[in-house]
Enzyme design. Structure first.
Site, PDB file in Angstrom:
ATOM      1  CD  GLU A 195     -11.667   1.716  13.485  1.00 15.20           C
ATOM      2  OE1 GLU A 195     -11.960   0.847  12.862  1.00 15.20           O
ATOM      3  OE2 GLU A 195     -10.391   2.568  13.151  1.00 15.20           O
ATOM      4  CB  ILE A 248      -1.010  -0.113   1.354  1.00 14.53           C
ATOM      5  CG1 ILE A 248      -1.794  -1.032   1.106  1.00 14.53           C
ATOM      6  CG2 ILE A 248      -1.594   1.135   1.370  1.00 14.53           C
ATOM      7  CD1 ILE A 248      -2.991  -1.148   2.315  1.00 14.53           C
ATOM      8  CG  HIS A 298     -11.475   1.534   9.155  1.00 13.22           C
ATOM      9  ND1 HIS A 298     -10.924   0.679  10.304  1.00 13.22           N
ATOM     10  CD2 HIS A 298     -10.634   0.942   8.267  1.00 13.22           C
ATOM     11  CE1 HIS A 298      -9.935  -0.140  10.026  1.00 13.22           C
ATOM     12  NE2 HIS A 298      -9.924   0.063   8.639  1.00 13.22           N
ATOM     13  NE  ARG A 304      -6.240  -2.482  11.259  1.00 16.84           N
ATOM     14  CZ  ARG A 304      -6.504  -2.487   9.870  1.00 16.84           C
ATOM     15  NH1 ARG A 304      -6.693  -1.339   9.041  1.00 16.84           N
ATOM     16  NH2 ARG A 304      -6.771  -3.597   9.114  1.00 16.84           N
TER      17      ARG A 304
END
Length: 316
Positions: free
Chosen positions: A264, A155, A283, A235
């Site tokens: 979350e 990523i 998210h 994260r």
């Protein structure tokens, strides 16, 4: 007797329409559950009847205590091949755990959307236009600026490539990164302190582990320019949330663009909901049509293979 199958963590109520679940009719009955995570007693009451549970990665936590409260559970299927919310060691005592592949483009695309939106104040300008106003602020620029990548995995590498297309200087650091590996993708390797000091945009792309938890701490934030933007789509716990809030409140940092959080869903009165130098999304880095289609279609494959006695993509 039909196997009872639960698809949980379906917060947006979309799972039933992403793929054709009727292919499981000969195996069992599928139920879709939209509730947010809760305490283990509530979860046990909610999920106790199910033999198969499909979970979205790192939403509902399945620890040893909860797994003990679910004696009927035989198969856990998770989106992705990595889910830190599952206690695989505890599950190994009689519960099969299988995963899925992931669509690799959703998270880097969301990361770049946040960078662009925060840099150009797009939310402020769009909301002002809806309110009848016109041109409220001066947008920033990316060309010629320094993009700092914390964690140059798949990523991070994709985000680095986006930065290069936009004419940014790209630097990177992580504990496992070498100058040779960085050079392979046209990125300059720097030290940890240099990464934070030189960043105009710092984007976090580490896997959460004991080593990375709290890595972006008060010291690291102090190294950053007052004009810099911190972006986290990895994260939440990788960044010291209290230190970040303090830096943003005192304007020691220009802003933050965040898709992940310590807790979350984000609590109702959390500062990230109201700070004017924070762009926050719930998210949604992996919440895309292509990724959900891959997750759910492979969850179905996992259930079919398990039912046939030949489980695939086994995690535990």
């Amino acid at each position: 007797m039909a196997v009872q199958i639960a698809v949980i963590d379906d917060w947006q109520d979309v799972a039933r329409d992403v793929v054709d679940w009727s292919v499981l009719d000969h195996i069992g009955q599928v139920s879709f559950i939209h509730d947010y995570p809760a305490d283990n007693e509530t979860l046990a009451a909610r999920l106790g009847e199910f033999e198969v549970i499909c979970v979205m990665r790192e939403r509902t936590r399945f620890d040893e205590d909860l797994l003990r409260r679910l004696p009927k559970l035989k198969l856990l299927v998770t989106g992705s091949m990595r889910n830190a919310a599952l206690d695989l060691k505890a599950a190994a005592q009689g519960i099969q755990v299988c995963g899925t592949d992931s669509y690799k483009h959703a998270a880097p695309e969301l990361t770049w959307a946040l960078i662009m939106a925060a840099t150009r104040n797009l939310v402020v300008e769009a909301n002002a236009l809806r309110a009848g106003l016109w041109q409220q602020c001066l947008g920033g620029d990316l060309h010629g600026k320094t993009l700092a990548i914390l964690g140059l995995g798949s990523i991070g590498t994709r985000v680095a490539q986006f930065g290069q297309v936009f004419g940014m200087r790209v630097i990177a650091w992580s504990e496992n990164l070498s100058a040779e590996r960085a050079a392979e993708v046209g990125v300059t390797y720097v030290s940890k302190q240099e990464l934070f000091e030189q960043a105009d945009v710092l984007s976090v792309h580490l896997v959460l582990s004991d080593r990375s938890r709290g890595l972006v701490d008060a010291q690291a934030l102090d190294w950053m320019k007052p004009s810099a933007l911190l972006v986290n789509t990895a994260r939440g716990p990788i960044v010291d949330e209290a230190a970040l809030i303090k830096a943003l409140q005192k304007r020691r940092l220009a802003g933050a663009a965040l898709d992940v959080f310590e807790q979350e869903p984000l609590p109702a009165h959390h500062p990230f909901r109201t700070l004017d130098n924070v762009l926050a999304t719930p998210h949604v880095g992996y919440v895309s049509q292509q990724n959900y289609h891959q997750f759910f279609s492979q969850m179905i494959e996992d259930i079919q293979a398990w039912s046939a006695g030949e489980p695939i993509r086994v995690l535990s």
